[in-house]
Write a protein that holds these residues in place. Structure first.
Motif, PDB file in Angstrom:
ATOM      1  N   GLN A  46      40.009  59.506   0.714  1.00 16.57           N
ATOM      2  CA  GLN A  46      41.045  59.633   0.588  1.00 16.57           C
ATOM      3  C   GLN A  46      41.806  59.757  -0.273  1.00 16.57           C
ATOM      4  O   GLN A  46      43.055  60.099  -0.953  1.00 16.57           O
ATOM      5  CB  GLN A  46      42.044  58.306   1.245  1.00 16.57           C
ATOM      6  CG  GLN A  46      42.283  58.999   2.805  1.00 16.57           C
ATOM      7  CD  GLN A  46      43.115  57.579   3.523  1.00 16.57           C
ATOM      8  OE1 GLN A  46      44.516  57.328   3.379  1.00 16.57           O
ATOM      9  NE2 GLN A  46      42.116  56.585   3.346  1.00 16.57           N
ATOM     10  N   ASP A  47      41.329  59.098  -1.392  1.00 19.41           N
ATOM     11  CA  ASP A  47      42.052  59.031  -2.935  1.00 19.41           C
ATOM     12  C   ASP A  47      41.276  60.182  -4.091  1.00 19.41           C
ATOM     13  O   ASP A  47      41.744  60.016  -4.983  1.00 19.41           O
ATOM     14  CB  ASP A  47      40.929  57.477  -4.139  1.00 19.41           C
ATOM     15  CG  ASP A  47      39.535  57.849  -3.922  1.00 19.41           C
ATOM     16  OD1 ASP A  47      39.370  58.555  -3.297  1.00 19.41           O
ATOM     17  OD2 ASP A  47      39.248  56.391  -3.798  1.00 19.41           O
ATOM     18  N   THR A  84      46.171  47.023   0.010  1.00 14.42           N
ATOM     19  CA  THR A  84      45.514  48.062   0.142  1.00 14.42           C
ATOM     20  C   THR A  84      44.947  48.744   0.853  1.00 14.42           C
ATOM     21  O   THR A  84      44.759  50.186   0.583  1.00 14.42           O
ATOM     22  CB  THR A  84      43.400  47.290  -0.668  1.00 14.42           C
ATOM     23  OG1 THR A  84      42.952  46.525  -0.283  1.00 14.42           O
ATOM     24  CG2 THR A  84      43.996  47.807  -2.586  1.00 14.42           C
ATOM     25  N   THR A  90      42.333  52.576  -9.616  1.00 13.57           N
ATOM     26  CA  THR A  90      42.852  53.150  -7.901  1.00 13.57           C
ATOM     27  C   THR A  90      43.403  51.620  -7.189  1.00 13.57           C
ATOM     28  O   THR A  90      44.685  52.248  -6.685  1.00 13.57           O
ATOM     29  CB  THR A  90      42.079  53.986  -7.490  1.00 13.57           C
ATOM     30  OG1 THR A  90      41.027  53.324  -6.898  1.00 13.57           O
ATOM     31  CG2 THR A  90      41.557  55.027  -8.113  1.00 13.57           C
ATOM     32  N   ASP A 124      40.036  54.356   5.117  1.00 14.79           N
ATOM     33  CA  ASP A 124      38.701  53.235   4.478  1.00 14.79           C
ATOM     34  C   ASP A 124      38.900  51.823   5.433  1.00 14.79           C
ATOM     35  O   ASP A 124      37.506  51.784   4.712  1.00 14.79           O
ATOM     36  CB  ASP A 124      40.071  52.616   3.522  1.00 14.79           C
ATOM     37  CG  ASP A 124      40.673  53.868   2.143  1.00 14.79           C
ATOM     38  OD1 ASP A 124      40.069  54.808   2.581  1.00 14.79           O
ATOM     39  OD2 ASP A 124      41.146  53.583   1.730  1.00 14.79           O
ATOM     40  N   GLU A 146      46.565  55.840   3.343  1.00 19.66           N
ATOM     41  CA  GLU A 146      46.815  55.958   2.009  1.00 19.66           C
ATOM     42  C   GLU A 146      46.965  57.250   1.349  1.00 19.66           C
ATOM     43  O   GLU A 146      47.097  57.883  -0.285  1.00 19.66           O
ATOM     44  CB  GLU A 146      45.445  55.785   0.835  1.00 19.66           C
ATOM     45  CG  GLU A 146      44.439  54.523   1.538  1.00 19.66           C
ATOM     46  CD  GLU A 146      45.235  53.708   2.089  1.00 19.66           C
ATOM     47  OE1 GLU A 146      46.533  53.157   1.109  1.00 19.66           O
ATOM     48  OE2 GLU A 146      45.004  52.579   2.557  1.00 19.66           O
ATOM     49  N   ALA A 194      38.312  59.383  -9.569  1.00 19.81           N
ATOM     50  CA  ALA A 194      39.155  60.484  -8.539  1.00 19.81           C
ATOM     51  C   ALA A 194      40.124  61.350  -9.684  1.00 19.81           C
ATOM     52  O   ALA A 194      41.630  61.724  -8.845  1.00 19.81           O
ATOM     53  CB  ALA A 194      40.117  59.080  -8.018  1.00 19.81           C
TER      54      ALA A 194
END
Lengths: 209, 689
Positions: B339-340, B660, B653, B313, B527, B449
């Protein structure tokens, strides 16, 4: 003087308006346009203070804030700004002695001293029996009948130390002394005018006082 | 257009301006404490007094509307004397403890006392003293210094939307506090530190750390969220000591979130300052050569299809471009920057941008939020929505988890199916969108997501098209994607998406579990679920020891956002250049250079030797990346995949605003925020000041 208090130190029992006060609060809020219910904050705080034994607890402030959908800090600001909201518990009779200029010139020092000695408390303190709190306050707008003090909602005017003692004794005994002047004045006519009717009733020689 | 005379010069100004603003337009500086351009007018400090002809008393220029025929004097002995009088009053109760005050050197009161101060005091009574208040782990208070400008109160209630600061008592006994000294529950609370014109509110983590004149100031870009706030990084030696906002009306105005401001202590902790190689199951320090050799040994002879890469991120555009080139050279189509697992397509660009632009929010008149909580995903953007909301006539609807967003909204629904119902006009809020002149919608990662991501994206596109959000004639594009990762738009721009038959993040993790993927290159990707990397050989390139580094077989230490010259693309698609404030620690290197160096070890040397060549390559592929600091309007097109919209709830998310990314997870300050705001009693010790 209204000193800012550490409200965080005081754990208070929960507060809710009684049925009657709930109705009274609704009547007050109805005076203001819809969505402007925050305007009712001062009368509602007063209502809460009366219900809560003469002072505003944290719970009461929070309750009024929630009731009016206001941020708590906004209500707290109002409660700390005005001296007539008490943020600490007071006795059943809140004796507020005016010591401002007019009353002072007319002997308010002796009045305050009498209260202090007769009740055994200093200004800002509550007597041990929980009956009296004595405070020194600024002008209450009764300068013409100085010296004066306010107990609860009533003004006692043209005081002398003896008069103060008798008022306090009456209250202690559970009686309600008659509010107003202690020297028989009805209003704010000159104190040495023997017959007030001569002035207020039939009028002076030129038809007025 | 009122015409007035200022210092003998006739000027014409727009109606509605104040005398102070009119003077500013003439380049005349008016001293002030309480007045602030972005807050309501209070008029209580009286420092901005000017003389007006016909008025027996001076007027407070900040609160006086400029009117026809006014004759204003701002700079004569009379005005100076008045201001000196005000200054003397302000200083009566000010402790004048500048030598031990953190505001010293950047203090409005100090500066203006240079011009209007009296060199000795005439006040011989006791100064008042005020007890310090607790306002949370970020704001240090020394309330005796307060001059009651009320900027912090106005900021909290107007901009932040958390009316928690107030002034209690009155007159000399007035004190600024939060109710019962609770910590301020705003993600923007740190801005009151900048607003405070004296040293009453200062930064707690930065307390007594440095003097402003010792600091090297670097103007750069923030990466804690996808807004790309413009920041100034103040550093001394190799340490970043604090982060302050820069003014950019198109992006962050002059606010930054608490994470942006205070997570910088995370840059000093858990840093990867040298390469590591896992030997006998343990990560051991290694040289760059050893680390590259370990990677080369594993990759050489491995089929490209069995190699995968995931960009994290915080990755900059350059490193992602280099990573993409490397994976292409290795013949791997398995690359992803999501990533999410959010469903986003590489084309058209309008399908993943915040097309309305941040400033454009103020032009909109209806807004639909889908699966997003902008307050924790992008607090500065949320402040912009609130600003528009306060202006009135702004209908806001939310499909997703209900939350306190600091403004009123209609809760339209919680599930993907509710998006469908709105699309077909079953919900009354669709009428609000239809009748609006410039409606907008914001799709969050929470909507994309999930399982229905593709269908929600398609539904959002349909809503945008059907409800008049796309109008090239105006021009207006009300379709917006709110990203949560600073790297995301850059990654999508550069095509860090699975190639032909390539795997996305889910596919990669399935592959590592099943053994179809042997090598995974994590570019700052922390993540993902590391347990699902299975037996794969993991190369972690990044700057902070977090989940990725703990799982890695080889660690390549990179540079954090304050340590490299790099491009970031924010959620609007605005390309912004970050500048290096400090050098990476130890043996850590700039990220693109690491990938470039590795490529030559792997025998796939990438065709650039310096940053300029790499940027030229980037702008060749993405011409809009050359336009730094501007938003290039993206062309509309078809995107998303229509499908069934299930009853899956659309929740943000972002679980915890303060945690984060690896930098803020390493930050002590952020950990304190989590503790303070999770309701645990805050630790107050004698050293708290």
């Amino acid at each position: 003087m209204n000193d800012v208090i550490e409200a965080g130190d005081r754990a208070t029992p929960p507060f809710f308006f009684t049925e009657a006060n709930l109705e009274a609060a609704r009547v007050i809020i109805a005076k203001y346009p819809e969505g402007r219910q925050a305007s009712a904050v001062m009368p509602l705080l007063d209502l809460a203070q009366r219900q809560n034994g003469g002072w505003l607890s944290q719970a009461a402030i929070q309750y009024v804030a929630d009731f009016l959908e206001m941020p708590t800090i906004r209500v707290y600001e109002v409660a700390t700004f005005y001296t007539m909201y008490n943020l600490e518990p007071v006795g059943r009779h809140h004796v507020q002695v005016c010591t401002n200029l007019s009353c002072w010139l007319r002997g308010s020092d002796a009045i305050l001293r009498t209260c202090r000695e007769h009740l055994g408390v200093h200004p800002g303190e509550t007597s041990e029996d929980g009956l009296f709190t004595v405070s020194e306050v600024e002008c209450l707008g009764a300068c013409v009948n100085a010296p004066m003090m306010q107990i609860g909602d009533d003004y006692y005017e043209d005081l002398s130390p003896d008069a103060v003692r008798s008022i306090l004794d009456d209250l202690k005994a559970g009686r309600t002394p008659t509010p107003g002047s202690r020297i028989g004045r009805r209003s704010s006519e000159p104190a040495d005018m023997p017959d007030t009717d001569a002035v207020t009733g039939s009028g002076g020689p030129d038809g007025g006082p | 257009m009122p015409k007035l005379t200022i210092n003998g010069q006739e000027v014409e100004v727009d109606p509605g301006l104040t005398v102070l603003q009119a003077c500013e337009l003439q380049g005349i500086e008016i001293p002030r404490f309480c007045y602030h351009e972005r807050l309501s007018i209070a008029g209580n400090c009286r420092m901005c007094l000017v003389a007006m002809k016909g008025s027996p008393k001076p007027i407070a220029s900040c609160a006086m509307p400029a009117a026809e025929g006014m004759v204003i004097e701002t700079d004569n002995p009379e005005v100076h004397k008045m201001r000196k009088g005000v200054m003397e009053f302000l200083l009566i109760n000010h402790p004048l403890d500048c030598p031990i005050c953190d505001q010293g050197g950047e203090c409005d009161l100090q500066d203006q006392a240079m011009a209007y101060g009296f060199d000795r005091g005439r006040y011989h009574e006791n100064k008042r003293a005020v007890e310090d208040k607790y306002m949370g782990p970020l704001i240090k208070t020394i309330m005796t210094r307060c001059i009651h400008c009320t900027r912090c109160i106005r900021f909290a209630s107007e901009v932040a939307g958390v009316p928690e600061i107030g002034a209690i008592g009155r007159g000399e006994h007035m004190e600024i506090t939060t109710y019962l000294e609770h910590a301020m529950t705003s993600e923007l609370s740190g801005n009151v530190i900048d607003l405070c014109p004296v040293g009453a509110l200062t930064s707690r983590p930065y307390a007594f750390a440095a003097r402003p004149w010792e600091l090297r100031k670097t103007e750069t870009i923030d990466v804690m969220d996808a807004v790309g706030s413009n920041i100034r990084v103040d550093s001394r030696g190799s340490e970043v000591l604090r982060v302050l906002p820069r003014i950019n009306d198109d992006v962050n105005e002059e606010w930054i979130s608490d994470k942006t401001r205070f997570a910088c202590d995370g840059l000093r902790r858990q840093r990867l300052d040298r390469p590591y190689v896992r030997r006998q199951g343990r990560l051991q320090p290694a040289s760059w050569d050893d680390a590259f050799a370990a990677v080369a040994e594993r990759i050489k002879g491995t089929d490209g299809g069995r190699i995968a890469a995931i960009a994290g991120d915080l990755a900059c555009a350059e490193s992602m471009a280099a990573l993409k080139d490397l994976m292409d050279a290795l013949g791997s189509p398995n690359i992803d920057c999501r990533q999410d697992g959010a469903y986003l397509e590489g084309q058209p660009r309008a399908g993943y941008l915040f097309n309305s632009t941040l400033a454009g929010i103020e032009a909109a008149d209806a807004c639909l939020l889908i699966g997003t909580n902008p307050r924790i995903e992008a607090p500065v953007l949320n402040a912009r929505i609130r600003k528009r909301y306060l202006a009135g006539g702004f209908a806001i609807g939310l499909i997703g988890e209900p939350a306190d967003l600091t403004y009123g909204y209609e809760h339209v629904g919680t599930t993907a199916a509710d998006v469908g119902r709105l699309m077909t006009g079953e919900h009354p809020f669709s009428e609000r969108l239809r009748t609006a002149d410039r409606p907008m919608l914001i799709v969050g990662m929470g909507a994309l997501a999930g399982r229905d991501g593709a269908a929600v994206l398609a539904a959002a596109r349909r809503i945008a098209e059907d409800f008049g959000m796309i109008d090239p004639a105006k021009p207006w594009n009300g379709f917006n994607v709110l990203h949560t990762a600073a790297a995301r738009v850059g990654g999508l721009d550069l095509g860090l998406l699975p190639g032909a038959h390539g795997r996305d993040v889910r596919g990669i993790l399935d592959g590592t579990m099943s053994g179809a993927i042997d090598v995974v290159y994590l570019l700052g990707a922390d993540e993902i679920d590391m347990a699902r990397l299975g037996k794969a050989f993991v190369i972690y390139q990044g700057h902070t020891g977090d989940a990725g580094a703990a799982r890695a077989d080889v660690i390549l230490p990179g540079a954090a956002y304050t340590e490299k010259n790099a491009l970031y693309v924010n959620t609007e698609g605005r390309v912004q250049a970050a500048l290096r404030a400090v050098h990476p620690p130890g043996e850590a290197r700039e990220d693109w250079a690491i990938i470039r160096a590795l490529s030559s070890v792997l025998g796939k040397t990438l065709p650039y030797d310096n940053l300029d060549q790499l940027r030229a390559r980037i702008t060749d592929a993405c011409p809009w990346m050359a336009a730094v600091d501007t938003v290039v309007a993206a062309r509309w097109g078809r995107f998303g995949r229509e499908g069934t919209l299930s009853d899956e709830a659309l929740a943000s998310t972002v679980g915890n605003f303060y945690l984060t990314n690896p930098v803020c997870r390493a930050s002590v300050t952020m950990a304190e925020c989590v503790a303070a705001l999770s309701g645990r009693p805050s630790a107050r010790t004698g050293t708290d000041g």
